[in-house]
Design an enzyme around this catalytic site. Structure first.
Site, PDB file in Angstrom:
ATOM      1  N   HIS A 168       0.782  -1.338   0.127  1.00 35.52           N
ATOM      2  CA  HIS A 168       0.022   0.129  -0.079  1.00 35.52           C
ATOM      3  C   HIS A 168       0.966   1.239   0.062  1.00 35.52           C
ATOM      4  O   HIS A 168       0.645   2.150   0.734  1.00 35.52           O
ATOM      5  CB  HIS A 168      -0.938  -0.089   1.278  1.00 35.52           C
ATOM      6  N   ASN A 182     -10.206  -2.950   2.651  1.00 36.48           N
ATOM      7  CA  ASN A 182     -10.002  -3.018   0.956  1.00 36.48           C
ATOM      8  C   ASN A 182     -11.148  -2.806   0.384  1.00 36.48           C
ATOM      9  O   ASN A 182     -12.291  -2.666   0.953  1.00 36.48           O
ATOM     10  CB  ASN A 182      -9.238  -4.434   0.804  1.00 36.48           C
TER      11      ASN A 182
HETATM   12 FE1  HDE Z   1      -2.524  -4.950   5.562  1.00 35.47          FE
HETATM   13  N1  HDE Z   1      -0.557  -4.168   6.107  1.00 35.47           N
HETATM   14  N2  HDE Z   1      -1.919  -6.568   6.295  1.00 35.47           N
HETATM   15  N3  HDE Z   1      -4.177  -5.568   5.096  1.00 35.47           N
HETATM   16  N4  HDE Z   1      -3.094  -3.045   4.922  1.00 35.47           N
HETATM   17  C1  HDE Z   1      -0.281  -2.761   5.957  1.00 35.47           C
HETATM   18  O1  HDE Z   1       0.703  -1.410   7.341  1.00 35.47           O
HETATM   19  C2  HDE Z   1      -0.678  -6.728   6.917  1.00 35.47           C
HETATM   20  C3  HDE Z   1      -4.513  -6.856   5.050  1.00 35.47           C
HETATM   21  C4  HDE Z   1      -4.339  -2.645   4.468  1.00 35.47           C
HETATM   22  O2  HDE Z   1      -3.203   3.718   3.809  1.00 35.47           O
HETATM   23  C5  HDE Z   1       0.950  -2.424   6.567  1.00 35.47           C
HETATM   24  O3  HDE Z   1       1.170   0.810   7.631  1.00 35.47           O
HETATM   25  C6  HDE Z   1      -0.587  -8.101   7.449  1.00 35.47           C
HETATM   26  C7  HDE Z   1      -6.081  -7.301   4.979  1.00 35.47           C
HETATM   27  C8  HDE Z   1      -4.342  -1.352   3.894  1.00 35.47           C
HETATM   28  O4  HDE Z   1      -1.700   3.233   5.289  1.00 35.47           O
HETATM   29  C9  HDE Z   1       1.494  -3.728   7.182  1.00 35.47           C
HETATM   30  C10 HDE Z   1      -1.548  -8.709   7.003  1.00 35.47           C
HETATM   31  C11 HDE Z   1      -6.325  -5.877   4.617  1.00 35.47           C
HETATM   32  C12 HDE Z   1      -3.111  -0.872   4.422  1.00 35.47           C
HETATM   33  C13 HDE Z   1       0.344  -4.580   6.676  1.00 35.47           C
HETATM   34  C14 HDE Z   1      -2.307  -7.829   6.271  1.00 35.47           C
HETATM   35  C15 HDE Z   1      -5.137  -5.066   4.631  1.00 35.47           C
HETATM   36  C16 HDE Z   1      -2.261  -1.939   4.910  1.00 35.47           C
HETATM   37  C17 HDE Z   1       2.172  -1.591   5.565  1.00 35.47           C
HETATM   38  C18 HDE Z   1      -2.051 -10.316   6.984  1.00 35.47           C
HETATM   39  C19 HDE Z   1      -7.853  -5.452   4.213  1.00 35.47           C
HETATM   40  C20 HDE Z   1      -2.575   0.624   4.025  1.00 35.47           C
HETATM   41  C21 HDE Z   1       2.241  -0.250   6.033  1.00 35.47           C
HETATM   42  C22 HDE Z   1      -2.356 -10.671   8.158  1.00 35.47           C
HETATM   43  C23 HDE Z   1      -8.730  -5.782   5.563  1.00 35.47           C
HETATM   44  C24 HDE Z   1      -3.010   1.606   5.108  1.00 35.47           C
HETATM   45  C25 HDE Z   1       1.405  -0.122   7.054  1.00 35.47           C
HETATM   46  C26 HDE Z   1      -2.390   2.941   4.826  1.00 35.47           C
HETATM   47  C27 HDE Z   1      -0.770  -1.836   5.216  1.00 35.47           C
HETATM   48  C28 HDE Z   1       0.293  -5.932   7.227  1.00 35.47           C
HETATM   49  C29 HDE Z   1      -3.527  -8.200   5.412  1.00 35.47           C
HETATM   50  C30 HDE Z   1      -5.319  -3.715   4.312  1.00 35.47           C
HETATM   51  C31 HDE Z   1       2.971  -4.089   6.861  1.00 35.47           C
HETATM   52  C32 HDE Z   1       0.489  -8.803   8.198  1.00 35.47           C
HETATM   53  C33 HDE Z   1      -6.704  -8.457   4.986  1.00 35.47           C
HETATM   54  C34 HDE Z   1      -5.570  -0.525   3.734  1.00 35.47           C
HETATM   55  O5  HDE Z   1       1.525  -3.573   8.545  1.00 35.47           O
END
Ligand code: HDE
Length: 696
Positions: free
Chosen positions: A85, A158
Site C-alpha cells: 500500500h 480494502n
Molecule cells: Fe495490511 N498492512 N496486512 N491488509 N493493509 C499494511 O501497514 C498486513 C490486510 C491494508 O493507507 C502495512 O502501515 C498483514 C488485509 C491497508 O496506510 C503492514 C496482513 C487488509 C493498508 C500490513 C495484512 C489490509 C495496509 C504496511 C495479513 C484488508 C494501508 C504499511 C495478516 C482488510 C494503510 C502499514 C494505509 C498496510 C500488514 C492483510 C489492508 C505491513 C500482516 C486483510 C488498507 O503492517
C-alpha cells in the site's frame, strides 16, 4: 563572479505569498520573522545560492555548516515506504451517524446520531512502490481513521470483501510473491508474473480472491467509485457486555464503475497520477465524494448456521443471508496541506479501536493486530509516532509512557507510574475504558487450520455465477492475460486445475485462451464445493448508477469548430453533473466558427480519450480534414470506441470516424442530440465489445 542574490530578493515576496496561501506558516520554525530564511537553529541566512568556497573558482569548504545542514536534511527527507500500500491518496473529511447502534454497542461513534466525527481516509494500491502508477490491476486499500471523542478508531479495509489467505503467517510469502521479483527488480505493480501465480497456484484458499482480482473491481474508474470493506468480522459490545458480530461496508454514492483493461493500461501512460489527480480535482471543484456506511450484524448462533466460517477471511457473508443496514455516511471534503506530513505519515493500525468495538478470532486479523504497530516503528522511527499531528487523537490522551526518540512533550512532576499516591491528578484506569469481550476459549493448542476453513471453492463459484456475461468474459480474459505472462507452463496448468472446481466453462475458456493441449484433471480439493445461489450484489456492472455525476466528458475541437454546438454540449453535460474538458491541437486555443478564440483545457497529444468517460467530436469538415493526418486523433476515436464509450459526432466527426474505420452503433450519436449523448454516456456500450476484441 556570477551572483544571483538579486534574483532571490526579487522572488522573495511571491514565494512568501505562496507559503501563506498554502498554510506554509505552520511549517516554519517556531516564532520569528517568516520573511527571514534561517537555518534550523534560527540563524539568518544571507546567501542561499552559493556555497562557501576557498576562492571564486576553488574547492568548497568543509566549514560551510549551512550547506552541510541543508544537504544532510535533504539526504534524510524520505522515510521507508510502506511495504504494501505504498502508493496512496489521502483526504480529510467527516463521518456522520444517521442510525444508532445503541442496542449493540457502547461506542459513541456508533450511537450518537448527527455527530460529525473528523476522518482521514487513505485509498491505495497494494503492490507498487510509492511512485508507481494509479491504474494497475490491483486491490485498493480503503483505510479510514476516525478521530472519535473516545480515541482513534482505524478501520483498515480494502475494496474487496475477502482476502487471499486465511492465516497471517502466510502474508510475507504472499507479498514477496506479488512484488517485483527479487533477482530482477520487476515487474513493478503487476501480478502478471511467475512468482505471484506460482504462489497462488499452490494456495487454493486464494481462489475466491482470485475471482475478485481478475474481475473489473481491480481496475476502477475512480477512487470515488469503489466500495470499501472491513473484511474481517469484528465484535460490537453493548453496555451490558453482550457481543454481536459485525462486518463493515462502505458504498460509494456515485456507484461502482470500472475501466476496461486496455483503457487502464493506456491511462497509465497518459497520466500515471490519474486517480490522485481526479480526486484532487473533484475536491477542488467542491464535488465531495461520499460513501454510505453499512453494517452486517449477526449473532454467534446465526454464525453457527452459515455454510462457511465467518472467521475465515476468504469468505464473505452474502447480503442475501445478512442484509446490509446503512447507519451513516462519510464525506471527504478537504485535501491535505502537505502530502508527506499527512498522507505519508498517517499510521493506521487495526488495533486502534474504541470501547464498544472488539476483535473476532479471525487469524488474519489477529496477525494484523501485531503487524501494523510494528511497521510504524520502522517507518516513522519512534514509539512516539502518535504525536505526529495526523496520528494524534483529537480527544485528550494521557498515560505514563515516557521519553523515546522524537519525544515532543515535556511531562511535569515526579510521578510516571500507576497506581500512585503521590500525584492525585495523574491518569488512572477507569471502568469506562476499553474492555475485551468475555469469551470462552478452549481446545488443543497447536498450529492447526480448522476444518471449517477447508472449503476453498464454493464462494469462488458463487462469485463467478453471480456476474453478468460481460463480466464473466472479463474474468476469463484477465486470467488468460495474466497467465500468458507466466513463463512456466506447469504454473498455468495448475491454475486451470483449480478453475475446474469453480466453473467448467471458465476452465475451458482459460485453457483455450492459453492454448493448452489438453484439459488437466481437477486439483485435489480439501472439501467438496457447495452450490450457493447467485448474489447480484457481487457484480460491478450491476452497481453502476444511471448518472453522469462525477464523470468526465472530453470535447475535441479545432479551428472552425461550431461555437454554438460546443456551448450547447458543454451546458448539457455540466447540467447532468459531469465535468468537461475541451481538447484541441494547440493549448493556446482554437478559433471557433464565430471567430472567438477558445482556450482549450488540454492539448491533443497529452489528452487522449482514455481520460474521459465519453467524448464529443465537434469539427468543421476542413478541421477534420487537417486533423485526419494525426495519429493522436485516430487513436482518440478508436480508443473511445474500443473502450465502449459514447461518442457524439457532427459532420467533421463523421469524417474522422470513417477515417478511423469505426462503424457507428447505438453508442455513437448525433452531436446535436444532447439527450441521446447523455443517456449513452451514463453507461458503457458493453454489447459493442465483441465487435472490437476477442474475449476468452
Ligand atoms: Fe495490511 N498492512 N496486512 N491488509 N493493509 C499494511 O501497514 C498486513 C490486510 C491494508 O493507507 C502495512 O502501515 C498483514 C488485509 C491497508 O496506510 C503492514 C496482513 C487488509 C493498508 C500490513 C495484512 C489490509 C495496509 C504496511 C495479513 C484488508 C494501508 C504499511 C495478516 C482488510 C494503510 C502499514 C494505509 C498496510 C500488514 C492483510 C489492508 C505491513 C500482516 C486483510 C488498507 O503492517
Amino acid at each position: 563572479m556570477q551572483n544571483d542574490k538579486s534574483t532571490s530578493k526579487k522572488n522573495k515576496s511571491s514565494t512568501d505569498d505562496l507559503l501563506k496561501g498554502n498554510g506554509g506558516e505552520t511549517h516554519q520554525q517556531a516564532g520569528g520573522d517568516h520573511s527571514q530564511l534561517t537555518t534550523n537553529q534560527g540563524l539568518g541566512i544571507s546567501d542561499n545560492q552559493n556555497s562557501l568556497k576557498a576562492n571564486p573558482r576553488g574547492p568548497t569548504l568543509l566549514e560551510d555548516f549551512i550547506l552541510r545542514e541543508k544537504i544532510t536534511h535533504f539526504d534524510h527527507e524520505r522515510i521507508p515506504e510502506r511495504i504494501v500500500h505504498a502508493r496512496g491518496t489521502g483526504v480529510h473529511g467527516f463521518f456522520e451517524l444517521t442510525d444508532s447502534l445503541q442496542k449493540y454497542t457502547s461506542a459513541k461513534i456508533l450511537t450518537e446520531v448527527g455527530t460529525k466525527t473528523p476522518v482521514f481516509t487513505r485509498i491505495s494500491t497494494v503492490a507498487g512502490g510509492s511512485g508507481s502508477v494509479d491504474t494497475p490491476r490491483d486491490v485498493r486499500g480503503f483505510a479510514v481513521k476516525f478521530y472519535t471523542q473516545e480515541g482513534n478508531w482505524d478501520l483498515v479495509g480494502n475494496n474487496i470483501p475477502v482476502f487471499f489467505i486465511q492465516d497471517a503467517i502466510k502474508f510475507p510469502d504472499l507479498v514477496h510473491a506479488v512484488k517485483m521479483e527479487p533477482d530482477r527488480g520487476f515487474p513493478q505493480s503487476a501480478s502478471a508474473h511467475d512468482t505471484f501465480w506460482d504462489f497462488i497456484s499452490l494456495t487454493p484458499e486464494s481462489m475466491h480472491m482470485v475471482m475478485w482480482i481478475m474481475s473489473d473491481r481491480t481496475i476502477p474508474r475512480s477512487l470515488r467509485m469503489i466500495e470499501g470493506f472491513g473484511v474481517h468480522s469484528f465484535r460490537l459490545i453493548n453496555e451490558n457486555g453482550d457481543s454481536t458480530f459485525v462486518k463493515f461496508h462502505w458504498r460509494p454514492k456515485l456507484g461502482l464503475q470500472s475501466t476496461v483493461w486496455d483503457e487502464a493500461v493506456k491511462i497509465a501512460g497518459a497520466d500515471p497520477d490519474f486517480m490522485r489527480r481526479e480526486m484532487f480535482e473533484a475536491i477542488e471543484a467542491g464535488n465531495f465524494p461520499e460513501w454510505e456506511f453499512a453494517v452486517q450484524l449477526f449473532t454467534q448462533k446465526e454464525a453457527d448456521q452459515f455454510p462457511f466460517d465467518h472467521l475465515d477471511a476468504t469468505k464473505l457473508i452474502p447480503e442475501e443471508l445478512v442484509p446490509l443496514k446503512v447507519i451513516g455516511r462519510m464525506v471527504l471534503d478537504r485535501w491535505p496541506n502537505n502530502f508527506f506530513a499527512e498522507t505519508e505519515q498517517v499510521a493506521y493500525c487495526p488495533s486502534h479501536v474504541v470501547p464498544g468495538i472488539d476483535f473476532s478470532n479471525d487469524p488474519l486479523l489477529q496477525g494484523r493486530l501485531f503487524s501494523y504497530l510494528d511497521t510504524q516503528l520502522s517507518r516513522l522511527g519512534s514509539p512516539n509516532f502518535h504525536q505526529i499531528p495526523i496520528n494524534a487523537p483529537k480527544c485528550p490522551f494521557a498515560n505514563h509512557q515516557r521519553d523515546g526518540q522524537m519525544q515532543m512533550n515535556q511531562p511535569i512532576g515526579r510521578v510516571a507510574y500507576e497506581p500512585n499516591t503521590l500525584s492525585k491528578d495523574s491518569p488512572r484506569e477507569s471502568p469506562s475504558g476499553f474492555q475485551s469481550a468475555a469469551s470462552n476459549e478452549s481446545g488443543d493448542k497447536g498450529r492447526i487450520r480448522p476444518e471449517s476453513f477447508a472449503d476453498h471453492y464454493s464462494q469462488a463459484r458463487q462469485f463467478f455465477i453471480s456476474q453478468t456475461s460481460y463480466e464473466q468474459a472479463h474474468i476469463a480474459s484477465a486470467l488468460v492475460f495474466e497467465l500468458s505472462k507466466v513463463e512456466h507452463l506447469h504454473i498455468r496448468v495448475t491454475m486451470v486445475t483449480h478453475l475446474l472446481h469453480i466453473s467448467q466453462d471458465l476452465a475451458n475458456r482459460v485453457a483455450k485462451g492459453l492454448g493448452l493441449d489438453e484439459m488437466p484433471a481437477a486439483a485435489q480439493a480439501a472439501a467438496k464445493a457447495q452450490d450457493m445461489p447467485p448474489s447480484p450484489a457481487l457484480q460491478t456492472i450491476g452497481k453502476m448508477k444511471d448518472t453522469l455525476m462525477g464523470r468526465s466528458i472530453g470535447i475535441l475541437v479545432a479551428d472552425g469548430s461550431d461555437a454554438a454546438l460546443l456551448e450547447s454540449i458543454k451546458k448539457a453535460v455540466l447540467k447532468a453533473g459531469a465535468s468537461v474538458k475541451v481538447v484541441g491541437p494547440k493549448i493556446g486555443g482554437a478559433k471557433l466558427s464565430d471567430g472567438s478564440l477558445y482556450p482549450v483545457d488540454g492539448q491533443l497529444a497529452g489528452t487522449p480519450s482514455v481520460l474521459f468517460d465519453a467524448v464529443a467530436i465537434v469539427l468543421s469538415s476542413e478541421g477534420a480534414r487537417i486533423l485526419s493526418a494525426e495519429a493522436a486523433v485516430i487513436d482518440f476515436i478508436r480508443d473511445a470506441y474500443g473502450h465502449l464509450k459514447a461518442i457524439a459526432i457532427d459532420k467533421g466527426g463523421q469524417i474522422l470516424l470513417d477515417k478511423a474505420n469505426v462503424t457507428a452503433d447505438k453508442g455513437v450519436v448525433n452531436a446535436s442530440d444532447n439527450e441521446a449523448f447523455i443517456s449513452a454516456a451514463k453507461t458503457r456500450q458493453f454489447d459493442r465489445e465483441k465487435t472490437v476484441r476477442t474475449l476468452a
